[in-house]
Design a protein around this motif. Sequence first.
Motif, PDB file in Angstrom:
ATOM      1  N   ASP A  73      25.112 -36.898  27.703  1.00 18.57           N
ATOM      2  CA  ASP A  73      23.801 -36.552  27.178  1.00 18.57           C
ATOM      3  C   ASP A  73      23.009 -35.787  28.242  1.00 18.57           C
ATOM      4  O   ASP A  73      22.772 -36.301  29.343  1.00 18.57           O
ATOM      5  N   PHE A  74      22.593 -34.575  27.908  1.00 19.70           N
ATOM      6  CA  PHE A  74      21.872 -33.720  28.850  1.00 19.70           C
ATOM      7  C   PHE A  74      20.604 -34.392  29.372  1.00 19.70           C
ATOM      8  O   PHE A  74      20.323 -34.379  30.574  1.00 19.70           O
ATOM      9  N   PHE A  75      19.827 -34.995  28.479  1.00 25.08           N
ATOM     10  CA  PHE A  75      18.543 -35.561  28.881  1.00 25.08           C
ATOM     11  C   PHE A  75      18.722 -36.799  29.771  1.00 25.08           C
ATOM     12  O   PHE A  75      17.969 -37.005  30.717  1.00 25.08           O
ATOM     13  N   GLU A  76      19.745 -37.604  29.492  1.00 21.83           N
ATOM     14  CA  GLU A  76      20.017 -38.748  30.358  1.00 21.83           C
ATOM     15  C   GLU A  76      20.458 -38.285  31.739  1.00 21.83           C
ATOM     16  O   GLU A  76      20.023 -38.822  32.765  1.00 21.83           O
ATOM     17  N   ALA A  77      21.345 -37.279  31.767  1.00 25.15           N
ATOM     18  CA  ALA A  77      21.804 -36.758  33.057  1.00 25.15           C
ATOM     19  C   ALA A  77      20.645 -36.149  33.833  1.00 25.15           C
ATOM     20  O   ALA A  77      20.556 -36.286  35.069  1.00 25.15           O
ATOM     21  N   GLN A  78      19.748 -35.506  33.109  1.00 27.70           N
ATOM     22  CA  GLN A  78      18.569 -34.915  33.754  1.00 27.70           C
ATOM     23  C   GLN A  78      17.695 -36.006  34.359  1.00 27.70           C
ATOM     24  O   GLN A  78      17.200 -35.884  35.498  1.00 27.70           O
ATOM     25  N   ARG A  79      17.490 -37.103  33.614  1.00 31.20           N
ATOM     26  CA  ARG A  79      16.658 -38.206  34.110  1.00 31.20           C
ATOM     27  C   ARG A  79      17.269 -38.869  35.346  1.00 31.20           C
ATOM     28  O   ARG A  79      16.563 -39.271  36.268  1.00 31.20           O
ATOM     29  N   HIS A  80      18.616 -38.964  35.341  1.00 34.82           N
ATOM     30  CA  HIS A  80      19.295 -39.649  36.442  1.00 34.82           C
ATOM     31  C   HIS A  80      19.635 -38.712  37.600  1.00 34.82           C
ATOM     32  O   HIS A  80      20.225 -39.148  38.598  1.00 34.82           O
ATOM     33  N   GLY A  81      19.302 -37.445  37.462  1.00 35.45           N
ATOM     34  CA  GLY A  81      19.539 -36.497  38.542  1.00 35.45           C
ATOM     35  C   GLY A  81      20.994 -36.193  38.803  1.00 35.45           C
ATOM     36  O   GLY A  81      21.365 -35.857  39.940  1.00 35.45           O
ATOM     37  N   THR A  82      21.843 -36.294  37.772  1.00 31.97           N
ATOM     38  CA  THR A  82      23.285 -36.077  37.969  1.00 31.97           C
ATOM     39  C   THR A  82      23.754 -34.692  37.536  1.00 31.97           C
ATOM     40  O   THR A  82      24.938 -34.386  37.643  1.00 31.97           O
ATOM     41  N   LEU A  83      22.833 -33.863  37.052  1.00 32.35           N
ATOM     42  CA  LEU A  83      23.226 -32.508  36.672  1.00 32.35           C
ATOM     43  C   LEU A  83      23.578 -31.705  37.922  1.00 32.35           C
ATOM     44  O   LEU A  83      22.962 -31.876  38.975  1.00 32.35           O
TER      45      LEU A  83
END
Length: 482
Positions: free
Chosen positions: A281-291
């Motif tokens: 999930d793009f938004f979850e990865a964005q929140r967790h700083g894993t992008l």
Amino acid sequence: MPTGPFAARAPPPHDSLNRVCGQCGRDAIHEAGNREDAPLELGPEIVSGDLKTCTRRKVDVLIVGSGLSGCVIAERCSKQLGMTSLIIDKRDHIGGNCYDFVNNHGIRESKYGAHLFHTQFERVWEYMLQFSEWIPFDHRVRGRVPDSNGVKQLVPIPPIHETVNTLFGENVKSEEEMIAYYNKVRVPPPGGEAKNSEEAALSRVGPQLYEAIFKNYTKKQWDKYPAELDASVMMRLPCRTNTDERYFGDSWQALPLRGYTRIFENMVLTDSNIEIRLNCDFFEAQRHGTLPEYGFLIYTGPIDAYFAAQGMPRLEYRSIRFENEFVPEPEGGFFQEAMVVNYPAPDEAFTRIVEYKHLPNQPRAVLEGKVPGTLIAREYSMADGDPYYPVPNEENRKLYERYRALAADEDSSKICFVGRLASYKYFNMDQAILNALETFDSLKEKGKLRPKRQQEFDNVNENGKLGPKKQREAFVSGDCPT
């Protein structure tokens, strides 16, 4: 009951209008020795959703969504410019809504509804020949429609001579007589210009066809009567005056020989410049700083989801619920007379039934009659679920313009909103492909990701250039996704 598949080609002379005459195109995976009909098994890292397993911590392009828009841009960036991409998708497969597979009964089915490839864009057709072998297919639809006495009849849709003769007891035998029929029944809008889709439909096809085929089907599809929708929807109603049963009038109409998923496999799975992570999930990865770090972001999801933090109302979409049923021993081998049968009457909650076994790109066992059962899918339009169709009315259009203004305020040289969900506009497959190709053109020519925002994708000629207005019949009657 039917005893054989519905013919894949239209009756002469209309079959000759399809410029796809025989098997054509290239399937590199098949050429390499793979003889499977089912999609390739994806590696554990691809389906893991774990961005830590990516080989690159910085990519040229981060792409959200593995459907047509995202995969076309990734493929072009790699092949033309040598750029690296990471495609992420929250689903567990590639291909977006085009994804199809071979089920446990050996029948190829589409997870998100039947897709029929058709295009007037020569550029799109030539591009797609690189990723699949194709076979000609003239999509023809039947509808189970009540006649003047309330008895349901199986008739061609869009309406042709046979339709009005069967339903209303007419005796139309020529194109001139069909024109005369339309002239007789059409109802001009009270103010001279249609203000909504009901007025538009009555001015196009008259009250008989409107009541029998379009009014209640529209209500089922959109949960709005035509009087509640923009006039532009029904102004596209196809008014056939000849006997051409084909649902689409485009120059190239075909099916991928080994299914739509194979197109995406050839586009992105074997390219070392492209990595894919599903269940991500793009938004979850964005929140967790894993992008990963990226040069450009291509976002193909719903535009209102991207700006959810702004607290604005959500855009309105229609979704589809698929009710699949395997019929083990249908009389004659098939459940219904054609691949798609529409049910426009209000007494059935579903809009249509699709029977995939009729399609000529089924696995060989199906084509040879070795699969005795059949699969049908009843389609129910609904408000909740995966977004399929933007709802075309003034309120949604104004709300979308607010979202578009937010998108314009983003770093437009680095972030690009591409595709039907990000544009809040229904695209046929070929339109989505052309939109992605033109977005890549902008990057190649100007160094910026700027999709050509085509206000009316209807205005094209056969080379994909803007030109005279062309009816796009699929959007009108809701028989998409295509």
